[in-house]
Design a protein around this motif. Structure first.
Motif, short mmCIF file in Angstrom:
data_model
loop_
_atom_site.label_atom_id
_atom_site.label_comp_id
_atom_site.label_asym_id
_atom_site.label_seq_id
_atom_site.Cartn_x
_atom_site.Cartn_y
_atom_site.Cartn_z
N ASP A 119 33.16 21.92 53.83
CA ASP A 119 33.23 23.36 53.88
C ASP A 119 32.46 24.02 54.42
O ASP A 119 31.89 24.02 53.91
CB ASP A 119 34.08 23.44 52.42
CG ASP A 119 35.26 22.41 52.05
OD1 ASP A 119 35.83 21.88 53.04
OD2 ASP A 119 35.24 22.38 50.71
N GLU B 48 31.82 28.42 53.83
CA GLU B 48 32.21 29.61 53.77
C GLU B 48 31.75 30.66 54.44
O GLU B 48 30.51 30.74 53.73
CB GLU B 48 33.00 30.27 52.09
CG GLU B 48 32.93 30.64 51.32
CD GLU B 48 33.75 30.72 49.79
OE1 GLU B 48 33.69 31.83 49.51
OE2 GLU B 48 33.70 29.45 49.09
N ASP B 49 32.02 31.74 54.23
CA ASP B 49 31.07 32.54 54.68
C ASP B 49 31.17 33.67 53.37
O ASP B 49 32.29 34.03 52.88
CB ASP B 49 32.32 34.20 55.89
CG ASP B 49 31.10 35.33 56.27
OD1 ASP B 49 30.54 34.97 55.60
OD2 ASP B 49 31.57 35.21 57.69
N LYS B 50 30.43 34.25 52.73
CA LYS B 50 30.22 34.67 51.87
C LYS B 50 29.62 36.22 52.04
O LYS B 50 29.05 36.85 50.50
CB LYS B 50 29.58 34.35 50.77
CG LYS B 50 30.24 32.51 49.98
CD LYS B 50 29.32 32.65 48.75
CE LYS B 50 30.32 31.37 48.08
NZ LYS B 50 30.14 31.83 46.82
N TYR C 46 26.37 32.02 53.99
CA TYR C 46 27.73 30.49 54.71
C TYR C 46 26.84 29.90 53.56
O TYR C 46 25.89 29.96 53.30
CB TYR C 46 27.23 30.35 55.77
CG TYR C 46 27.48 31.16 56.46
CD1 TYR C 46 28.76 31.68 57.21
CD2 TYR C 46 25.95 31.42 57.52
CE1 TYR C 46 28.71 32.56 58.28
CE2 TYR C 46 26.33 32.75 58.70
CZ TYR C 46 27.75 32.92 59.32
OH TYR C 46 28.07 33.71 59.66
N GLU C 47 27.99 29.54 52.86
CA GLU C 47 27.46 28.50 52.25
C GLU C 47 28.51 27.18 52.36
O GLU C 47 30.03 27.13 52.81
CB GLU C 47 28.40 28.92 50.55
CG GLU C 47 28.72 27.19 49.76
CD GLU C 47 28.88 28.04 47.99
OE1 GLU C 47 27.91 28.48 47.43
OE2 GLU C 47 30.11 27.81 48.26
N THR D 254 25.30 21.32 48.41
CA THR D 254 25.65 22.59 48.63
C THR D 254 24.43 23.19 49.38
O THR D 254 23.86 23.45 48.77
CB THR D 254 26.24 23.63 47.54
OG1 THR D 254 27.13 22.48 46.43
CG2 THR D 254 26.81 25.06 47.69
#
Length: 144
Positions: free
Chosen positions: A44, A46-48, A52-53, A126
């Motif tokens: 996955d 994700e743009d935080k 990015y995560e 992560t």
């Protein structure tokens, strides 16, 4: 009358000749879901906002078997798992674990190479990748 339940044997052994084209299709699907068919792992991204995560789901993988690299915006997560168990004297009826390697990558266009962090817990890796912040030096020029 034919049964509505598809034929499945305990040890994965099926008749040599499929009874119908549906049985042949089931055989193909069994191979596609077999442990040897595809060792890619899900990720996955994700743009935080400021980073990015990236989460990679690596259940059953040891931390020492994982490699994470960032090269010109491409984040690569590689796994190299080796079967270290001795098989001498064991009488397996079915053995699905094998040595394998897999790599997943994702391009993060504004990823910064400094400040990356990675944590591995409960089968989930992560990776936090900070974004590169372009500094704009704007100078106001007075007009004479």
């Amino acid at each position: 009358m034919a049964s509505m339940v598809p034929y499945r044997s305990v040890f994965g052994i099926r008749p040599a000749v499929p009874a119908s084209w549906l049985d042949a299709f089931d055989d193909m699907m069994d191979f596609a879901s077999s442990p040897l068919a595809n060792k890619a792992f899900p990720i996955d991204v994700e743009d935080k906002g400021d980073q990015y995560e990236v989460k990679a789901y690596l259940t059953g993988v040891n931390k020492d078997d994982i490699d994470v690299e960032l090269n010109e915006g491409r984040l690569s997560i590689s796994v190299n798992v080796e079967d270290k168990e001795e098989d001498k004297g064991k009488n397996y009826l079915q053995k699905e674990f094998t040595s394998y390697s897999a790599t997943r990558g994702v391009y993060l266009k504004d990823a910064a190479s400094e400040g990356l962090t990675a944590k591995y817990a409960d089968g989930v890796l992560t990776v936090s990748v900070p974004k590169f912040v372009e500094k704009k030096n704007v100078t106001k020029v007075a007009i004479d």
